[in-house]
Motif scaffolding. Structure first.
Motif, PDB file in Angstrom:
ATOM      1  N   LEU A   1     -24.522  75.689 -40.582  1.00  0.00           N
ATOM      2  CA  LEU A   1     -23.056  75.624 -40.635  1.00  0.00           C
ATOM      3  C   LEU A   1     -22.417  76.646 -39.699  1.00  0.00           C
ATOM      4  O   LEU A   1     -21.420  76.345 -39.026  1.00  0.00           O
ATOM      5  CB  LEU A   1     -22.563  75.828 -42.063  1.00  0.00           C
ATOM      6  N   ALA A   2     -22.974  77.836 -39.622  1.00  0.00           N
ATOM      7  CA  ALA A   2     -22.425  78.849 -38.716  1.00  0.00           C
ATOM      8  C   ALA A   2     -22.592  78.424 -37.263  1.00  0.00           C
ATOM      9  O   ALA A   2     -21.695  78.632 -36.442  1.00  0.00           O
ATOM     10  CB  ALA A   2     -23.098  80.205 -38.963  1.00  0.00           C
ATOM     11  N   GLY A   3     -23.722  77.805 -36.936  1.00  0.00           N
ATOM     12  CA  GLY A   3     -23.915  77.295 -35.574  1.00  0.00           C
ATOM     13  C   GLY A   3     -22.942  76.184 -35.231  1.00  0.00           C
ATOM     14  O   GLY A   3     -22.380  76.147 -34.129  1.00  0.00           O
ATOM     15  N   LEU A   4     -22.725  75.275 -36.172  1.00  0.00           N
ATOM     16  CA  LEU A   4     -21.753  74.193 -35.967  1.00  0.00           C
ATOM     17  C   LEU A   4     -20.345  74.764 -35.801  1.00  0.00           C
ATOM     18  O   LEU A   4     -19.592  74.334 -34.914  1.00  0.00           O
ATOM     19  CB  LEU A   4     -21.795  73.213 -37.139  1.00  0.00           C
TER      20      LEU A   4
ATOM     21  N   LEU B   1     -15.941  77.388 -30.075  1.00  0.00           N
ATOM     22  CA  LEU B   1     -16.028  77.551 -28.630  1.00  0.00           C
ATOM     23  C   LEU B   1     -15.204  76.485 -27.912  1.00  0.00           C
ATOM     24  O   LEU B   1     -14.488  76.781 -26.949  1.00  0.00           O
ATOM     25  CB  LEU B   1     -17.489  77.488 -28.178  1.00  0.00           C
ATOM     26  N   LEU B   2     -15.268  75.249 -28.387  1.00  0.00           N
ATOM     27  CA  LEU B   2     -14.488  74.175 -27.766  1.00  0.00           C
ATOM     28  C   LEU B   2     -12.991  74.304 -28.076  1.00  0.00           C
ATOM     29  O   LEU B   2     -12.159  73.805 -27.327  1.00  0.00           O
ATOM     30  CB  LEU B   2     -14.997  72.812 -28.231  1.00  0.00           C
ATOM     31  N   GLY B   3     -12.649  74.967 -29.157  1.00  0.00           N
ATOM     32  CA  GLY B   3     -11.253  75.118 -29.542  1.00  0.00           C
ATOM     33  C   GLY B   3     -10.559  76.329 -28.959  1.00  0.00           C
ATOM     34  O   GLY B   3      -9.344  76.488 -29.131  1.00  0.00           O
ATOM     35  N   LEU B   4     -11.294  77.197 -28.272  1.00  0.00           N
ATOM     36  CA  LEU B   4     -10.674  78.390 -27.694  1.00  0.00           C
ATOM     37  C   LEU B   4      -9.678  77.998 -26.604  1.00  0.00           C
ATOM     38  O   LEU B   4      -9.902  77.058 -25.845  1.00  0.00           O
ATOM     39  CB  LEU B   4     -11.742  79.314 -27.108  1.00  0.00           C
ATOM     40  N   ASP B   5      -8.583  78.744 -26.525  1.00  0.00           N
ATOM     41  CA  ASP B   5      -7.551  78.470 -25.514  1.00  0.00           C
ATOM     42  C   ASP B   5      -8.062  78.678 -24.093  1.00  0.00           C
ATOM     43  O   ASP B   5      -7.587  78.032 -23.163  1.00  0.00           O
ATOM     44  CB  ASP B   5      -6.322  79.360 -25.747  1.00  0.00           C
ATOM     45  N   CYS B   6      -9.028  79.566 -23.913  1.00  0.00           N
ATOM     46  CA  CYS B   6      -9.511  79.869 -22.565  1.00  0.00           C
ATOM     47  C   CYS B   6     -10.496  78.816 -22.034  1.00  0.00           C
ATOM     48  O   CYS B   6     -10.847  78.827 -20.861  1.00  0.00           O
ATOM     49  CB  CYS B   6     -10.145  81.251 -22.536  1.00  0.00           C
ATOM     50  N   ILE B   7     -10.941  77.886 -22.875  1.00  0.00           N
ATOM     51  CA  ILE B   7     -11.840  76.811 -22.460  1.00  0.00           C
ATOM     52  C   ILE B   7     -11.000  75.613 -22.022  1.00  0.00           C
ATOM     53  O   ILE B   7     -10.024  75.254 -22.671  1.00  0.00           O
ATOM     54  CB  ILE B   7     -12.784  76.412 -23.627  1.00  0.00           C
TER      55      ILE B   7
ATOM     56  N   LYS C   1      -6.719  71.579 -30.268  1.00  0.00           N
ATOM     57  CA  LYS C   1      -7.519  72.808 -30.138  1.00  0.00           C
ATOM     58  C   LYS C   1      -7.280  73.744 -31.320  1.00  0.00           C
ATOM     59  O   LYS C   1      -8.208  74.375 -31.826  1.00  0.00           O
ATOM     60  CB  LYS C   1      -7.199  73.500 -28.819  1.00  0.00           C
ATOM     61  N   LEU C   2      -6.034  73.805 -31.787  1.00  0.00           N
ATOM     62  CA  LEU C   2      -5.713  74.655 -32.940  1.00  0.00           C
ATOM     63  C   LEU C   2      -6.401  74.122 -34.199  1.00  0.00           C
ATOM     64  O   LEU C   2      -6.927  74.905 -35.003  1.00  0.00           O
ATOM     65  CB  LEU C   2      -4.197  74.722 -33.136  1.00  0.00           C
ATOM     66  N   LYS C   3      -6.426  72.798 -34.341  1.00  0.00           N
ATOM     67  CA  LYS C   3      -7.118  72.194 -35.484  1.00  0.00           C
ATOM     68  C   LYS C   3      -8.630  72.429 -35.404  1.00  0.00           C
ATOM     69  O   LYS C   3      -9.287  72.588 -36.438  1.00  0.00           O
ATOM     70  CB  LYS C   3      -6.820  70.701 -35.558  1.00  0.00           C
ATOM     71  N   MET C   4      -9.157  72.442 -34.200  1.00  0.00           N
ATOM     72  CA  MET C   4     -10.589  72.735 -34.040  1.00  0.00           C
ATOM     73  C   MET C   4     -10.896  74.164 -34.483  1.00  0.00           C
ATOM     74  O   MET C   4     -11.911  74.407 -35.140  1.00  0.00           O
ATOM     75  CB  MET C   4     -11.021  72.502 -32.598  1.00  0.00           C
ATOM     76  N   CYS C   5     -10.034  75.105 -34.116  1.00  0.00           N
ATOM     77  CA  CYS C   5     -10.227  76.499 -34.551  1.00  0.00           C
ATOM     78  C   CYS C   5     -10.114  76.615 -36.065  1.00  0.00           C
ATOM     79  O   CYS C   5     -10.899  77.325 -36.703  1.00  0.00           O
ATOM     80  CB  CYS C   5      -9.204  77.406 -33.875  1.00  0.00           C
ATOM     81  N   TYR C   6      -9.147  75.922 -36.633  1.00  0.00           N
ATOM     82  CA  TYR C   6      -8.987  75.934 -38.090  1.00  0.00           C
ATOM     83  C   TYR C   6     -10.212  75.313 -38.775  1.00  0.00           C
ATOM     84  O   TYR C   6     -10.722  75.854 -39.745  1.00  0.00           O
ATOM     85  CB  TYR C   6      -7.712  75.190 -38.480  1.00  0.00           C
ATOM     86  N   GLY C   7     -10.677  74.182 -38.254  1.00  0.00           N
ATOM     87  CA  GLY C   7     -11.871  73.536 -38.810  1.00  0.00           C
ATOM     88  C   GLY C   7     -13.100  74.418 -38.699  1.00  0.00           C
ATOM     89  O   GLY C   7     -13.924  74.479 -39.623  1.00  0.00           O
ATOM     90  N   ALA C   8     -13.213  75.122 -37.569  1.00  0.00           N
ATOM     91  CA  ALA C   8     -14.332  76.055 -37.410  1.00  0.00           C
ATOM     92  C   ALA C   8     -14.255  77.164 -38.456  1.00  0.00           C
ATOM     93  O   ALA C   8     -15.284  77.590 -39.001  1.00  0.00           O
ATOM     94  CB  ALA C   8     -14.334  76.642 -36.009  1.00  0.00           C
ATOM     95  N   GLY C   9     -13.042  77.617 -38.756  1.00  0.00           N
ATOM     96  CA  GLY C   9     -12.871  78.648 -39.783  1.00  0.00           C
ATOM     97  C   GLY C   9     -13.290  78.163 -41.157  1.00  0.00           C
ATOM     98  O   GLY C   9     -13.927  78.894 -41.921  1.00  0.00           O
ATOM     99  N   VAL C  10     -12.956  76.921 -41.474  1.00  0.00           N
ATOM    100  CA  VAL C  10     -13.334  76.360 -42.772  1.00  0.00           C
ATOM    101  C   VAL C  10     -14.861  76.210 -42.861  1.00  0.00           C
ATOM    102  O   VAL C  10     -15.475  76.586 -43.865  1.00  0.00           O
ATOM    103  CB  VAL C  10     -12.620  75.005 -42.998  1.00  0.00           C
TER     104      VAL C  10
END
Length: 188
Positions: free
Chosen positions: A88-91, A97-103, A113-122
């Motif tokens: 789960l941590a790897g996923l 990484l894909l949700g970062l603003d610099c990518i 991208k913001l939803k990807m960061c939020y999903g990664a946090g969950v």
């Protein structure tokens, strides 16, 4: 501010995921804690048991028979929880990484991208809880085993204490949880 927070959470998540992976793979979850003069240092892990001769530094390890063999519950539960936490941590790390603003991936879709960061946090929070439960389960079981022997005045020559792998698992899980809080609560 958002980019700095994302990078901080990514760095913390990366370091914590590495800690979790190292804790899962290493073999010093329990270490002998005998007060007498020892000629060897014994470590028990999730996958094998190792003995290091303190005089010449020679280390020998015995692999546990099989993954499917009968093992104590603490080993089976800790293995399962930590492997799930690692996955789960790897996923979550890949999603973050894909949700970062610099990518440049999905650069024209900032809400995605913001939803990807939020999903990664969950996902990271679920993994951190599994890793923390596994590490604490193992530590409590080691403590209870030692307390039972002491309360019954049984001395088997060697008693075990928490090893550095157990502490590494707890630190990695806690770091993943802090990173998930940064991503889920502070990013909005």
């Amino acid at each position: 501010m958002s980019a700095a927070l994302q990078m901080t959470a990514f760095g913390l998540a990366l370091l914590s995921t590495l800690f979790l992976l190292l804790a899962t793979c290493t073999d010093c979850w329990m270490v002998n804690a005998d007060d007498s003069l020892e000629v060897s240092h014994k470590c028990r892990g999730l996958w094998r048991e190792c003995v290091t001769n303190m005089q010449d530094g020679v280390r020998t390890c015995d692999q546990y028979d099989s993954i499917l063999a009968d093992h104590p519950v603490k080993i089976v539960v800790t293995r399962t929880l930590l492997i799930a936490a690692d996955l789960l941590a790897g996923l979550a790390l890949a999603t973050l990484l894909l949700g970062l603003d610099c990518i440049k991936f999905l650069k024209e879709e900032p809400r995605v991208k913001l939803k990807m960061c939020y999903g990664a946090g969950v996902i990271l929070s679920i993994g951190s809880i599994l890793g923390l439960v596994g590490s604490v389960w193992y530590a409590v079981d080691v403590y209870m085993e030692r307390a039972m022997l002491v309360s019954h005045n049984i001395f088997l020559g060697v008693h075990y204490d928490f090893g550095w792998s157990c502490w590494l698992g707890m630190a990695g899980s806690t770091g993943c949880f802090v990173a998930s809080v940064l991503l889920t609560c502070c990013l909005y």
